[in-house]
Design a protein around this motif. Structure first.
Motif, mmCIF file in Angstrom:
data_model
loop_
_atom_site.group_PDB
_atom_site.id
_atom_site.type_symbol
_atom_site.label_atom_id
_atom_site.label_comp_id
_atom_site.label_asym_id
_atom_site.label_seq_id
_atom_site.Cartn_x
_atom_site.Cartn_y
_atom_site.Cartn_z
ATOM 1 N N GLN A 46 74.773 45.395 91.868
ATOM 2 C CA GLN A 46 73.319 45.479 91.756
ATOM 3 C C GLN A 46 72.921 46.296 90.528
ATOM 4 O O GLN A 46 72.004 45.903 89.788
ATOM 5 C CB GLN A 46 72.744 46.121 93.014
ATOM 6 C CG GLN A 46 71.233 46.084 93.077
ATOM 7 C CD GLN A 46 70.719 46.649 94.392
ATOM 8 O OE1 GLN A 46 71.425 47.390 95.073
ATOM 9 N NE2 GLN A 46 69.505 46.294 94.738
ATOM 10 N N ASN A 47 73.609 47.380 90.264
ATOM 11 C CA ASN A 47 73.309 48.199 89.085
ATOM 12 C C ASN A 47 73.566 47.423 87.800
ATOM 13 O O ASN A 47 72.804 47.518 86.835
ATOM 14 C CB ASN A 47 74.136 49.483 89.102
ATOM 15 C CG ASN A 47 73.699 50.436 90.189
ATOM 16 O OD1 ASN A 47 72.577 50.355 90.697
ATOM 17 N ND2 ASN A 47 74.583 51.343 90.570
ATOM 18 N N GLN A 49 73.439 44.142 87.434
ATOM 19 C CA GLN A 49 72.427 43.103 87.291
ATOM 20 C C GLN A 49 71.103 43.686 86.825
ATOM 21 O O GLN A 49 70.383 43.069 86.059
ATOM 22 C CB GLN A 49 72.238 42.355 88.612
ATOM 23 C CG GLN A 49 73.391 41.442 88.932
ATOM 24 C CD GLN A 49 73.240 40.770 90.287
ATOM 25 O OE1 GLN A 49 72.461 41.202 91.121
ATOM 26 N NE2 GLN A 49 74.011 39.726 90.508
ATOM 27 N N GLN A 50 70.769 44.886 87.277
ATOM 28 C CA GLN A 50 69.526 45.511 86.853
ATOM 29 C C GLN A 50 69.614 45.964 85.404
ATOM 30 O O GLN A 50 68.618 45.980 84.694
ATOM 31 C CB GLN A 50 69.193 46.702 87.757
ATOM 32 C CG GLN A 50 68.736 46.283 89.129
ATOM 33 C CD GLN A 50 68.528 47.477 90.058
ATOM 34 O OE1 GLN A 50 68.907 48.590 89.736
ATOM 35 N NE2 GLN A 50 67.948 47.221 91.212
#
Length: 78
Positions: A46-47, A49-50
């Motif tokens: 998630q990190n 992708q952000q």
């Protein structure tokens, strides 16, 4: 005969692909270490992708517009 052989080959490939896809199915575990590992991987993903959209994009190359077709020589000279 070739069409039948091709159909059989395609069918076998599909069955093999379906069997292979089911090998890595969803599993359930009550092991806290495994759960923590999965959560950490999900957080890392998630990190990442952000961070991707905020990363600078590759600069686009601008080409000068050039004529695609060259003028032909006088047609009467041929």
């Amino acid at each position: 005969m070739k069409k039948v052989s091709l159909a059989i080959l395609v069918s076998l490939s599909a069955v093999t692909g379906a069997a292979y896809a089911q090998e890595g199915g969803v599993t359930m575990s009550t092991d806290p270490a495994k759960a923590a590992d999965v959560e950490q991987r999900a957080q890392d993903l998630q990190n990442r992708q952000q961070a991707m959209p905020s990363a600078p994009a590759m600069p686009e190359k601008h080409h000068k517009m050039s004529p695609h077709h060259h003028k032909k020589a006088d047609a009467s000279s041929s």
